[in-house]
Design a protein around this motif. Structure first.
Motif, short mmCIF file in Angstrom:
data_model
loop_
_atom_site.label_atom_id
_atom_site.label_comp_id
_atom_site.label_asym_id
_atom_site.label_seq_id
_atom_site.Cartn_x
_atom_site.Cartn_y
_atom_site.Cartn_z
N GLY A 8 0.80 -1.24 0.14
CA GLY A 8 -0.03 -0.21 0.10
C GLY A 8 0.85 1.34 0.12
N GLY A 9 2.30 1.16 0.05
CA GLY A 9 3.01 2.33 0.13
C GLY A 9 2.86 2.89 -1.29
N GLY A 10 3.63 4.20 -1.52
CA GLY A 10 3.45 5.03 -2.84
C GLY A 10 4.02 6.19 -2.55
N LEU A 11 3.87 7.03 -3.80
CA LEU A 11 3.77 8.48 -3.67
C LEU A 11 2.58 9.06 -3.66
N VAL A 12 2.36 10.10 -2.94
CA VAL A 12 1.11 10.94 -2.74
C VAL A 12 1.46 12.33 -2.55
N GLN A 13 0.76 13.29 -2.85
CA GLN A 13 0.75 14.75 -2.47
C GLN A 13 0.56 14.92 -1.16
N ALA A 14 1.24 16.22 -0.43
CA ALA A 14 0.64 16.51 1.02
C ALA A 14 -0.84 16.86 0.92
N LEU A 18 -3.20 7.43 2.01
CA LEU A 18 -2.92 6.06 1.90
C LEU A 18 -3.22 5.18 2.72
N ARG A 19 -3.50 3.86 2.48
CA ARG A 19 -3.74 2.97 3.24
C ARG A 19 -2.78 1.86 3.36
N LEU A 20 -2.12 1.52 4.30
CA LEU A 20 -1.14 0.53 4.26
C LEU A 20 -1.86 -0.78 4.88
N SER A 21 -1.35 -2.15 4.48
CA SER A 21 -2.01 -3.28 4.82
C SER A 21 -0.68 -4.07 5.31
N CYS A 22 -0.97 -4.97 6.19
CA CYS A 22 0.08 -5.92 6.71
C CYS A 22 -0.49 -7.40 6.85
N GLN A 118 9.33 -6.45 5.81
CA GLN A 118 10.55 -5.86 5.17
C GLN A 118 10.49 -4.45 4.82
N GLY A 119 9.05 -3.72 5.18
CA GLY A 119 8.77 -2.32 5.09
C GLY A 119 8.35 -2.07 3.53
N THR A 120 7.33 -0.82 3.70
CA THR A 120 7.12 -0.24 2.31
C THR A 120 7.37 1.32 2.43
N GLN A 121 7.59 1.70 1.08
CA GLN A 121 7.90 3.14 1.19
C GLN A 121 6.81 4.18 0.96
N VAL A 122 6.76 5.13 1.84
CA VAL A 122 5.69 5.93 1.69
C VAL A 122 6.66 7.40 1.40
N THR A 123 6.24 8.22 0.29
CA THR A 123 6.72 9.27 -0.14
C THR A 123 5.60 10.13 -0.29
N VAL A 124 5.84 11.32 0.50
CA VAL A 124 4.66 12.65 0.33
C VAL A 124 5.43 13.78 -0.29
N SER A 125 5.03 14.22 -1.43
CA SER A 125 5.48 15.21 -2.20
C SER A 125 4.72 16.82 -1.63
N SER A 126 5.64 17.75 -1.56
CA SER A 126 5.04 19.00 -1.01
C SER A 126 4.34 19.85 -2.24
#
Length: 126
Positions: A8-14, A18-22, A118-126
């Motif tokens: 569920g990780g990814g790139l999203v604007q400020a 997002l919804r992460l699942s495990c 193992q982790g999932t990347q979340v990136t929030v752009s401004s």
């Protein structure tokens, strides 16, 4: 072997969500408190949210009011709903499981967790 698989990780604007699942395998999911942690480059790992066996929750100060953690024991899955995301939320997010003998024990973000994903990347752009 015990497996915790985040997605569920990814790139999203400020301001976005997002919804992460495990999803957990090879564990008796209902016997475990679950937690979400994150680590940004150059920073220490930070506790985000946790949920106990009975569903009580705790959140780090930086995410209170924005993030919600939930679990579905029938699906062996824990979720992290992240709203009003900020650039400072950018990090690798990890799911973790901690054995909880007593069903009524609360979870803790400062306790030691037994198993990690193992982790999932979340990136929030401004």
């Amino acid at each position: 072997a015990q497996v915790l698989l985040e997605s569920g990780g990814g790139l999203v604007q400020a301001g976005g969500s997002l919804r992460l699942s495990c999803t957990v395998s090879d564990l008796t999911f209902g016997d475990y408190a679950m937690g979400w942690f994150r680590q940004a480059p150059g920073k220490e790992r930070e506790g985000v949210s946790c949920i106990s066996r009975r569903g009580s929750t705790a959140h780090g100060d930086s995410v209170k009011g924005r993030f919600t953690i939930s679990r579905d024991n029938a699906k062996n899955t824990v979720y992290l709903q992240m709203n009003s995301l900020k650039p400072e939320d950018t990090a690798v997010y990890y799911c973790a499981a901690r054995y909880a003998y007593f069903v009524y024990s609360d979870c803790s973000l400062s306790a030691q967790y037994n198993y990690w994903g193992q982790g999932t990347q979340v990136t929030v752009s401004s």
